[in-house]
Design a protein around this motif. Structure first.
Motif, PDB file in Angstrom:
ATOM      1  N   TYR A 364       0.843  -1.203   0.000  1.00 43.99           N
ATOM      2  CA  TYR A 364       0.000   0.000   0.000  1.00 43.99           C
ATOM      3  C   TYR A 364       0.868   1.238   0.000  1.00 43.99           C
ATOM      4  O   TYR A 364       1.937   1.252   0.609  1.00 43.99           O
ATOM      5  N   GLN A 409      -4.731   7.747   3.553  1.00 45.47           N
ATOM      6  CA  GLN A 409      -5.406   6.884   2.573  1.00 45.47           C
ATOM      7  C   GLN A 409      -4.413   5.795   2.226  1.00 45.47           C
ATOM      8  O   GLN A 409      -3.239   6.113   1.964  1.00 45.47           O
ATOM      9  N   GLN A 411      -3.415   3.308  -0.556  1.00 43.65           N
ATOM     10  CA  GLN A 411      -3.707   2.940  -1.947  1.00 43.65           C
ATOM     11  C   GLN A 411      -2.981   1.639  -2.262  1.00 43.65           C
ATOM     12  O   GLN A 411      -1.748   1.597  -2.206  1.00 43.65           O
ATOM     13  N   GLU A 412      -3.736   0.623  -2.597  1.00 39.61           N
ATOM     14  CA  GLU A 412      -3.084  -0.659  -2.902  1.00 39.61           C
ATOM     15  C   GLU A 412      -2.401  -0.542  -4.269  1.00 39.61           C
ATOM     16  O   GLU A 412      -3.026  -0.159  -5.254  1.00 39.61           O
TER      17      GLU A 412
END
Ligand SMILES: Nc1ncnc2c1ncn2[C@@H]1O[C@H](COP(=O)(O)OP(=O)(O)OP(=O)(O)O)[C@@H](O)[C@H]1O
Ligand SMILES: O=P(O)(O)OC[C@H]1O[C@H](OP(=O)(O)OP(=O)(O)O)[C@H](O)[C@@H]1O
Ligand SMILES: O=C(O)c1cccnc1
Length: 479
Positions: A364, A409, A411-412
């Motif tokens: 991530y 946040q 984010q993959e």
């Protein structure tokens, strides 16, 4: 390109291992492998991931032809017919997840993850690394060039010096993704939709009795599109005066001399003189193009000297990544199936850099919601749930170095590309990848992006991944 058969584009040891698995009855056991690299190229702070499109085509086309089977039979008489029969039915049936092309990536994080029968996972290692390593390297080099000339026009001129055709074509694509505006290679332009550009060579001038005549004929053939190469005889004494003469003739006809190209000598001095002469003649719209063994350091130096060049042709140094001709990306088995479950595996090494991180993982990007900037990449087990807020980050080696990001946040980065052998990912165009890349570079603090001595960006492990690694290291020490 889409239908290329590269099935035997692998190292023989992969087929030997496939054979030994087949003999052992373990060929259908599943495993998880990850591709990653250990050190950024060119002393850079990051790399620009590229290579996925070719990997996707390669996997779609995997298939041992009758000719391939016969060849393998000849190569190794110990391969039994049953094994060759098994190869006849071979297809890629696994899952593959990958970061998107144009993503800014860092050492030791998984860039491609393969979950497949061990039989398949072995075969594809060599080609996957071949594509990823080269294209990522060239994209990263291009990003460095773009960084020193962000407002200028960059043309990729490397084909004649590239390590053969594939490198020229895929290298042109990688360069376009990460900052170049055009390529001189028409086949790359045709395949990928990259804009193409071209001036003319010294041979054009040499094929006429006079330089002036050569320039005039070229300009007549391609009015508005001619960039005249001024250094065949003497840039200052003849090339520029002749180019200006032709530029004025074009102007009289309502046309514009597009540019002049400098290809030798002191490019800073010559470009400053050329700009003056062109402007004095009223040819203010004629741009100055430079070429001649340029790279990011020379361009940056020239800019420092006040060079009046706004368009750069970059060949050899870019397409061959001359200062670092390989990215050392590797592909490691991180989990193997045992009784229907994945067991994490480790590769231990005396060199701490080479110890792998075990487990079926994902990665991530932790983006701070307060700043909008990426703070760290975070490697977790694939089935781990991340906290909604207050993520705890620590350095996997110096574990006392830690911090907590409160609002973030995650984010993959790994996206599903193949599912059970089917391509389920819409391959983006090079233009979409370029736009995505341009967004990526804005997500990082400048200290990680500078080309000289950048600050290391954090790539951290979740507690679970970290403790799995420590546990396996302890077990290995006991063996
Ligand atoms: N003002 C400058 N400062 C730093 N490097 C420069 C400058 N001008 C040119 N260069 C670079 O110096 C390198 C060598 O240039 P050099 O002068 O040896 O080539 P040349 O002899 O003029 O050209 P050629 O050998 O192609 O005829 C090239 O990489 C070129 O881009
Ligand atoms: O220098 P690069 O970055 O590779 O850029 C491409 C070079 O290719 C052409 O040269 P050419 O093949 O005519 O040879 P030259 O070096 O004698 O100019 C062009 O004039 C550039 O100099
Ligand atoms: O168009 C050009 O000027 C060009 C293209 C390739 C190599 N050198 C120059």
């Amino acid at each position: 390109m889409r239908h290329e058969d590269l099935t035997l584009h692998t190292d023989k040891y992969q087929i030997n291992m496939m054979y030994a698995h087949w003999k052992n009855g373990t060929q259908n056991k599943k495993c998880v492998c990850e591709a990653f690299y250990r050190k950024n190229p060119f002393g850079n702070g990051y790399a620009v991931f590229a290579g996925l499109e070719r990997i996707a085509y390669y996997l779609q086309n995997l298939n041992f032809s009758e000719e391939d089977i016969n060849y393998l039979r000849e190569q190794e008489e110990q391969y039994e017919e049953g094994f060759l029969e098994e190869l006849r039915n071979f297809r890629f049936t696994g899952n593959l997840a990958s970061v998107k092309e144009g993503t800014i990536v860092f050492p030791k994080e998984p860039l491609i993850r393969v979950e497949a029968r061990i039989f398949e996972a072995h075969l594809i290692e060599t080609a996957l690394l071949n594509f990823m390593n080269y294209q990522t390297l060239i994209a990263t080099k291009a990003a460095r060039v773009k960084q020193v000339a962000p407002e200028d026009y960059l043309m990729e001129f490397g084909t004649r010096r590239a390590q053969e055709a594939d490198a020229a074509i895929w290298g042109a694509r990688a360069a376009y993704i990460a900052g170049f505006d055009a390529t001189s290679n028409l086949l790359a332009g045709k395949y990928f939709g990259i804009p193409t550009k071209g001036t003319h060579a010294h041979s054009w001038v040499q094929s006429f009795a006079s330089e002036e005549d050569a320039f005039r004929k070229f300009a007549e053939a391609l009015p508005d599109q001619s960039t005249l190469l001024v250094d065949t005889y003497d840039s200052m004494k003849s090339g520029l005066p002749n180019a200006i003469k032709i530029g004025l003739e074009l102007k009289d006809k309502g046309k514009t001399l597009k540019g002049i190209r400098l290809d030798s000598g002191d490019l800073a001095y010559l470009s400053i003189q050329a700009r003056k002469m062109l402007d004095e003649a009223g040819l203010n719209d004629t741009v100055i193009v430079a070429s001649n063994d340029l790279d990011e350091d020379v361009i940056s130096e020239l800019k420092g000297q006040g060079a009046m060049i706004t368009s750069w042709g970059v060949g050899t140094q870019l397409i061959t990544a001359a200062d670092q001709p390989a990215l050392g990306g590797v592909y490691k088995l991180v989990a193997r199936e045992n009784n229907g479950e994945y067991v994490p595996t480790i590769k231990v090494s005396g060199n701490v850099e080479k110890v792998t991180t075990p487990g079926f993982k994902t990665v991530y990007r932790i983006v701070n919601e307060d700043t909008g900037k990426a703070e760290a990449d975070y490697i977790a087990m694939e089935d781990e749930k991340l906290p909604e807020k207050d993520i705890y980050l620590f350095d996997p080696v110096e574990t006392y170095k830690d911090k907590t990001i409160h609002r973030f946040q995650a984010q993959e980065l790994l996206q599903p590309v193949f599912k059970d052998g089917e391509l389920i990912y819409d391959l983006p165009t090079v233009h979409e990848i370029k736009t995505y890349y341009n967004g990526q570079i804005k997500m990082f603090w400048p200290e990680h992006m500078r080309k000289l001595n950048p600050q290391t960006y954090f790539v951290d492990l979740s507690k679970k991944v970290w403790s799995t690694k420590m546990e396996l290291l302890k077990q290995a020490a006991k063996n």
